[in-house]
Scaffold this motif. Structure first.
Motif, PDB file in Angstrom:
ATOM      1  N   SER A 256     118.672 -22.138 -42.408  1.00  0.00           N
ATOM      2  CA  SER A 256     119.440 -21.007 -42.061  1.00  0.00           C
ATOM      3  C   SER A 256     119.966 -20.587 -43.680  1.00  0.00           C
ATOM      4  N   ASN A 257     120.391 -19.389 -43.723  1.00  0.00           N
ATOM      5  CA  ASN A 257     121.228 -18.947 -44.709  1.00  0.00           C
ATOM      6  C   ASN A 257     122.643 -18.617 -44.448  1.00  0.00           C
ATOM      7  N   VAL A 258     123.450 -19.247 -45.352  1.00  0.00           N
ATOM      8  CA  VAL A 258     125.139 -18.604 -45.396  1.00  0.00           C
ATOM      9  C   VAL A 258     125.554 -17.902 -46.467  1.00  0.00           C
ATOM     10  N   VAL A 259     126.456 -16.908 -45.932  1.00  0.00           N
ATOM     11  CA  VAL A 259     126.604 -15.756 -46.907  1.00  0.00           C
ATOM     12  C   VAL A 259     128.253 -16.123 -47.520  1.00  0.00           C
ATOM     13  N   LEU A 260     128.606 -16.414 -48.661  1.00  0.00           N
ATOM     14  CA  LEU A 260     130.130 -16.688 -48.986  1.00  0.00           C
ATOM     15  C   LEU A 260     130.597 -15.564 -49.941  1.00  0.00           C
ATOM     16  N   THR A 261     131.625 -15.215 -49.768  1.00  0.00           N
ATOM     17  CA  THR A 261     132.269 -14.191 -50.584  1.00  0.00           C
ATOM     18  C   THR A 261     133.523 -14.520 -51.107  1.00  0.00           C
ATOM     19  N   ALA A 262     133.832 -14.646 -52.336  1.00  0.00           N
ATOM     20  CA  ALA A 262     135.016 -15.157 -53.121  1.00  0.00           C
ATOM     21  C   ALA A 262     136.242 -13.900 -53.145  1.00  0.00           C
ATOM     22  N   ALA A 263     137.335 -14.143 -53.077  1.00  0.00           N
ATOM     23  CA  ALA A 263     138.405 -13.217 -53.277  1.00  0.00           C
ATOM     24  C   ALA A 263     139.664 -13.743 -53.995  1.00  0.00           C
ATOM     25  N   ALA A 264     139.701 -13.042 -55.291  1.00  0.00           N
ATOM     26  CA  ALA A 264     140.490 -13.716 -56.021  1.00  0.00           C
ATOM     27  C   ALA A 264     142.023 -13.456 -55.618  1.00  0.00           C
ATOM     28  N   SER A 265     142.992 -14.144 -56.027  1.00  0.00           N
ATOM     29  CA  SER A 265     144.339 -13.844 -55.588  1.00  0.00           C
ATOM     30  C   SER A 265     144.867 -13.127 -56.715  1.00  0.00           C
ATOM     31  N   ASN A 266     146.099 -12.542 -56.637  1.00  0.00           N
ATOM     32  CA  ASN A 266     146.728 -11.548 -57.794  1.00  0.00           C
ATOM     33  C   ASN A 266     146.771 -12.323 -59.154  1.00  0.00           C
ATOM     34  N   ASN A 267     146.393 -11.400 -59.891  1.00  0.00           N
ATOM     35  CA  ASN A 267     146.432 -12.000 -61.401  1.00  0.00           C
ATOM     36  C   ASN A 267     145.407 -12.926 -61.780  1.00  0.00           C
ATOM     37  N   TYR A 268     144.687 -13.045 -60.916  1.00  0.00           N
ATOM     38  CA  TYR A 268     143.233 -13.930 -61.090  1.00  0.00           C
ATOM     39  C   TYR A 268     142.168 -13.053 -60.948  1.00  0.00           C
ATOM     40  N   HIS A 269     140.844 -13.595 -61.417  1.00  0.00           N
ATOM     41  CA  HIS A 269     139.520 -12.895 -61.188  1.00  0.00           C
ATOM     42  C   HIS A 269     138.778 -13.829 -60.714  1.00  0.00           C
ATOM     43  N   PHE A 270     137.509 -13.705 -60.008  1.00  0.00           N
ATOM     44  CA  PHE A 270     136.450 -14.517 -59.965  1.00  0.00           C
ATOM     45  C   PHE A 270     135.720 -14.447 -60.998  1.00  0.00           C
ATOM     46  N   ALA A 271     135.447 -15.998 -61.358  1.00  0.00           N
ATOM     47  CA  ALA A 271     134.645 -16.294 -62.459  1.00  0.00           C
ATOM     48  C   ALA A 271     133.096 -16.782 -62.162  1.00  0.00           C
TER      49      ALA A 271
END
Length: 212
Positions: free
Chosen positions: A161-176
């Motif tokens: 199967s496929n699993v979808v992951l979504t990242a959420a950055a905390s304040n003052n951070y960004h996803f790299a």
């Protein structure tokens, strides 16, 4: 039936098995008699007591399982007609980061033909093959490097199967970026779609925002 028979004559007896039985042999005062299959020709040179011996029919029972410990152990057995059989298997087998889960069973030659439990009983009346069925899960390990979160936690995921992951950055951070076992995955921004063709460890990497 029991009877007086003229001395020096021959009497012919034929055995007929009842349902689910078969003829085995003649026993008793059979000396000088001629046996052909289920028929015996007896010379009445003496008083005789003759018995026809019957036995319950026997049937094979084969147990097949790719995983787990079964009862009875996987193999081929022979049982008399009408034997009560108790069948069971482990519900889960763990092999490292792979999990096998019993989904029930199927059976050829004997009713019922299938079930969804890991234990059941039956009365053996026919040659039968019992196959325990399994599904496969792989372990998904997720981790965060930096400050942020992923919307999916560690868990067992169905194989293929496929699993979808979504990242959420905390304040003052960004996803790299995503790191780890990301081969064959599809990345769109902060979302990754991971094919669970095996166990995987996926990390979301976050970095501090930078300012001039």
């Amino acid at each position: 039936s029991n009877d007086w028979i003229t001395a020096e004559s021959n009497v012919v007896l034929t055995a007929a098995a009842s349902n689910n039985y078969h003829f085995v042999s003649w026993s008793g005062n059979t000396n000088a008699s001629v046996v052909v299959g289920d028929t015996i020709t007896v010379p009445m040179t003496q008083v005789r007591s003759i018995s026809a011996v019957f036995a319950l029919n026997e049937h094979t029972f084969e147990v097949i399982s790719a995983h787990g410990v079964t009862e009875p152990v996987a193999g081929i057995y022979t049982n008399s007609y009408g034997t009560a059989l108790s069948n069971s298997v482990d519900s889960i087998e763990m092999l490292g980061s792979t999990q096998y889960v019993n989904t029930g069973w199927s059976m050829i030659g004997q009713e019922p033909a299938s079930g969804t439990t890991n234990a059941f009983t039956l009365v053996h009346t026919n040659d039968a093959v019992l196959t325990w069925t399994w599904s496969t899960n792989y372990w998904l390990e997720v981790d965060v490097i930096g400050a942020g979160s992923i919307d999916v936690s560690n868990q067992w995921i169905s194989a293929e199967s496929n699993v979808v992951l979504t990242a959420a950055a905390s304040n003052n951070y960004h996803f790299a970026y995503w790191s780890g076992d990301t081969n064959e995955s599809v990345v769109v921004g902060d979302t990754i779609t991971v094919p669970m063709s095996r166990a995987r460890s996926i990390s979301a990497v976050f970095a501090l925002n930078e300012h001039t």
